[in-house]
Design a protein around this motif. Structure first.
Motif, PDB file in Angstrom:
ATOM      1  N   UNK A 127      25.623  15.896  -0.128  1.00 26.24           N
ATOM      2  CA  UNK A 127      25.064  14.618  -0.566  1.00 26.24           C
ATOM      3  C   UNK A 127      23.620  14.477  -0.081  1.00 26.24           C
ATOM      4  N   UNK A 128      23.387  14.851   1.180  1.00 26.92           N
ATOM      5  CA  UNK A 128      22.030  14.840   1.722  1.00 26.92           C
ATOM      6  C   UNK A 128      21.116  15.719   0.881  1.00 26.92           C
ATOM      7  N   UNK A 129      21.638  16.858   0.442  1.00 22.93           N
ATOM      8  CA  UNK A 129      20.852  17.778  -0.360  1.00 22.93           C
ATOM      9  C   UNK A 129      20.415  17.203  -1.691  1.00 22.93           C
ATOM     10  N   UNK A 130      21.097  16.157  -2.148  1.00 27.62           N
ATOM     11  CA  UNK A 130      20.709  15.498  -3.394  1.00 27.62           C
ATOM     12  C   UNK A 130      19.771  14.316  -3.136  1.00 27.62           C
ATOM     13  N   UNK A 131      20.045  13.508  -2.106  1.00 25.83           N
ATOM     14  CA  UNK A 131      19.286  12.271  -1.894  1.00 25.83           C
ATOM     15  C   UNK A 131      18.006  12.455  -1.085  1.00 25.83           C
ATOM     16  N   UNK A 132      18.070  13.241  -0.019  1.00 28.27           N
ATOM     17  CA  UNK A 132      16.921  13.345   0.889  1.00 28.27           C
ATOM     18  C   UNK A 132      15.685  13.982   0.247  1.00 28.27           C
TER      19      UNK A 132
END
Length: 218
Positions: A127-132
């Motif tokens: 998820x971090x890989x998509x949002x950050x």
């Protein structure tokens, strides 16, 4: 017919909200930004947990109160947005405003994380890989605008100053392009499409009981 995890979330969030209260007396703008992030993310998960085809969807009254109050104070729609999921939802080890001037996207990525996520563990990392990466792109873009603002405030602008600005501008654009590659590096297409995307999905109509109004959103 809901997944067990959704049933559990629906039950637990209702029990939690029954005894949870907030005093807005000393709330700052930063408090409202954080509440906006939390309430929009919880709202999406809440709606996903009870979603039935062709049924009208309602939020828990307290969750509705937090969502409307925070969105009104900020001046933004009471829905999950790029602002709530990304812009207001990060924490950094160090000074981002300084590091963004000299550090590459990989360095920034290693030192930044989301405050709140829909998932934990490995899925949380996906998820971090998509949002950050979107947060990092915003940071590089903001640095360009800050430099441009300082340039326009100068009484006299030389060709050397303009040349230096465009050197910086091109370097930031290159970093923005590199930031886009972080998505494929740290996230997974299957995770995004089948796990995260449903939480980002809109709803045909959301009825706010306290306002007696419907919000149509897709």
């Amino acid at each position: 017919n809901l997944p067990k995890s959704s049933q559990e979330f629906y039950t637990n969030i209702n029990l939690f909200l029954e005894d949870f209260n907030i005093s807005f007396d000393n709330f700052t703008l930063e408090n409202y930004k954080e509440l906006y992030t939390i309430s929009t993310m919880l709202s999406q998960k809440f709606l996903y947990s009870l979603r039935e085809k062709n049924s009208q969807e309602y939020l828990h009254p307290k969750l509705e109160q937090f969502l409307i109050r925070s969105s009104n104070e900020i001046g933004i729609c009471p829905i999950l947005t790029h602002t709530s999921l990304d812009v207001y939802n990060w924490t950094y080890k160090g000074d981002l405003t300084e590091d963004i001037k000299t550090k590459n996207p990989d360095y920034i990525y290693e030192n930044i994380d989301s405050k709140y996520k829909f998932f934990k563990g490995t899925k949380g990392e996906y998820e971090k890989g998509f949002t950050i990466p979107m947060v990092i792109i915003e940071a590089y873009g903001a640095d360009i605008l800050n430099e441009l603002s300082q340039l326009l405030d100068l009484e006299e602008i030389s060709f050397e100053v303009i040349d230096n600005f465009f050197d910086l501008f091109l370097k930031r654009l290159d970093y923005i392009k590199q930031s886009l590659t972080l998505v494929s590096k740290y996230s997974q297409p299957d995770f995004f499409y089948n796990k995260l995307r449903p939480y980002l999905k809109g709803y045909s109509e959301l009825y706010f009981k306290s306002l007696n109004e419907k919000l149509t959103y897709r």
